[in-house]
Design an enzyme around this catalytic site. Structure first.
Site, PDB file in Angstrom:
ATOM      1  CD  GLU A   1     -42.778  -3.723 -18.977  1.00  0.00           C
ATOM      2  OE1 GLU A   1     -43.271  -2.794 -19.657  1.00  0.00           O
ATOM      3  OE2 GLU A   1     -43.450  -4.642 -18.493  1.00  0.00           O
TER       4      GLU A   1
ATOM      5  CD  GLU B   1     -49.438  -2.115 -17.178  1.00  0.00           C
ATOM      6  OE1 GLU B   1     -50.576  -2.051 -17.660  1.00  0.00           O
ATOM      7  OE2 GLU B   1     -48.415  -1.782 -17.800  1.00  0.00           O
TER       8      GLU B   1
HETATM    9  C1  XIL Z   1     -46.339  -3.414 -25.073  1.00  0.00           C
HETATM   10  C2  XIL Z   1     -45.555  -3.937 -26.267  1.00  0.00           C
HETATM   11  O1  XIL Z   1     -44.285  -3.356 -26.263  1.00  0.00           O
HETATM   12  C3  XIL Z   1     -46.292  -3.624 -27.554  1.00  0.00           C
HETATM   13  O2  XIL Z   1     -45.656  -4.260 -28.653  1.00  0.00           O
HETATM   14  C4  XIL Z   1     -47.742  -4.082 -27.477  1.00  0.00           C
HETATM   15  O3  XIL Z   1     -48.429  -3.674 -28.628  1.00  0.00           O
HETATM   16  C5  XIL Z   1     -48.407  -3.505 -26.239  1.00  0.00           C
HETATM   17  O4  XIL Z   1     -47.665  -3.868 -25.082  1.00  0.00           O
HETATM   18  N1  XIL Z   1     -46.168  -2.280 -20.101  1.00  0.00           N
HETATM   19  C6  XIL Z   1     -46.073  -3.640 -20.229  1.00  0.00           C
HETATM   20  C7  XIL Z   1     -45.773  -4.234 -21.549  1.00  0.00           C
HETATM   21  O5  XIL Z   1     -46.123  -4.357 -19.223  1.00  0.00           O
HETATM   22  O6  XIL Z   1     -46.322  -5.499 -21.703  1.00  0.00           O
HETATM   23  C8  XIL Z   1     -46.187  -3.318 -22.684  1.00  0.00           C
HETATM   24  O7  XIL Z   1     -45.710  -3.875 -23.893  1.00  0.00           O
HETATM   25  C9  XIL Z   1     -45.653  -1.919 -22.467  1.00  0.00           C
HETATM   26  C10 XIL Z   1     -46.171  -1.343 -21.188  1.00  0.00           C
END
Ligand code: XIL
Length: 338
Positions: free
Chosen positions: A256, A148
């Site tokens: 994701e 990000e």
């Molecule tokens: C999220 C997890 O799913 C949660 O459990 C945690 O509390 C916060 O992070 N983008 C990403 C991930 O790259 O690392 C994030 O994961 C969701 C959004």
């Protein structure tokens, strides 16, 4: 005659044996050369979940275990045990591992907030990369080196790394990572970067192209794809984006994936169908665009998924329902892999 009978019985036996092997999403994807899988948490240590993971995944990624706050709670202590155990399970089952993530603006340990000079930031980055990659050498297929790094308007995110080091922190991290493990694939991961024509997506593409042209080691990018049934879904723009990356020799992870529904429509058939269509269309793109190497869902279970806590009024984003039953979307993905 005897010979014919013998040949026939060998054939029958061979057929019986192959039809006994249970086909799964993981086995079908492997046959097609696609890495498919899920993010995992401590469910990976639970036997029932392990069976569901094996059925779905030939690659895995830690939802949180590999982030700075979990992996390195203070400057001196590295908490390897969860990751090592997860990798042991994965290796025993022929499942690959993706690392998420070395650098991010979130989920950093408190000691990271004390870093206040360019020199210290670079020293931290180098140490972080080297320690991780030495420990995990040969065990990780793909690293999310940075997560990000852009704002929605396409400018660089004002993270600690950007503010202290400047835009070159990205090239620096990639270069150090390549020198630590030349066999691992190095990715930059982002959200809202999937559609050609969107400022963040175009900025990321132009930046990655510039990195490639100047010889910075980068193998791929991640498109997180946290989608919603009530937002526009534009598969043509996603496909076009994948193709422009292919043209510059960059591979892609759908890294994701989840598709949330507004709570008011959890039981609306058309909305549920829409979710299924988005999932299967994404899988179709992954199967038909040769540079898309992986399709990873951000957790399999509606019950434990991160969405409701993050997007108020939304949920049911996953492929297993609240009671841990497979949803129709699971079977639709299985069919798509035929
Ligand atoms: C999220 C997890 O799913 C949660 O459990 C945690 O509390 C916060 O992070 N983008 C990403 C991930 O790259 O690392 C994030 O994961 C969701 C959004």
């Amino acid at each position: 005659m005897k010979k014919i009978l013998l040949a026939l019985s060998v054939l029958v036996l061979a057929f019986a044996l192959t039809s006994c092997e249970k086909e799964t999403i993981a086995s079908r994807a492997s046959k097609k050369g696609l890495d498919i899988g899920t993010a995992f948490g401590s469910d990976i240590f639970n036997p029932e979940d392990q069976e569901r993971i094996k059925e779905f995944s030939n690659i895995l990624v830690a939802e949180n275990f590999m982030k700075c706050a979990n992996l390195r709670p203070n400057a001196k202590f590295w908490n390897w045990s969860d990751i090592d155990h997860a990798i042991e399970f994965a290796q025993a089952n022929n499942i690959q591992m993706k690392f998420h993530t070395m650098f991010w603006h979130q989920q950093n340990s408190s000691f990271v907030s004390n870093i206040s000079t360019k020199e210290d930031a670079l020293a931290f980055m180098d140490d972080h990369i080297k320690t991780i990659m030495e420990h995990l050498k040969g065990k990780i297929k793909v690293y999310d080196v940075v997560n990000e790094m852009f704002e929605e308007d396409g400018s660089f995110r004002q993270s600690k790394w950007y503010n202290l080091i400047g835009e070159e922190y990205l090239a620096h991290a990639l270069t150090v990572a390549r020198s630590c493990d030349p066999d691992a694939k190095l990715y930059l991961n982002e959200y809202n970067n999937e559609c050609v024509g969107y400022p963040k997506a175009d900025a990321m593409f132009n930046f990655v192209k510039k990195l490639k042209e100047s010889g910075v080691p980068i193998d791929g990018i991640g498109m997180q794809l946290h989608l919603s049934t009530d937002l526009p879904f534009n598969p043509d723009a996603i496909r076009a984006n994948c193709r422009r990356y292919a043209d510059i020799g960059i591979e892609i992870s759908f890294s994701e994936v989840d598709v949330r529904l507004p709570a008011s429509k959890f039981n609306d058939e058309a909305e549920v169908k829409k979710q299924e269509e988005i999932y299967t269309t994404l899988l179709d793109i992954a199967l038909t665009e040769p540079n898309v190497k992986s399709f990873i869902v951000w957790g399999m279970y509606d019950r434990t998924n991160w969405v409701p806590a993050t997007f108020g009024g939304y949920g049911n984003a996953c492929i297993y329902d609240m009671e841990y039953n497979k949803k129709p979307v699971y079977n639709a993905l299985f069919e798509k892999l035929k």
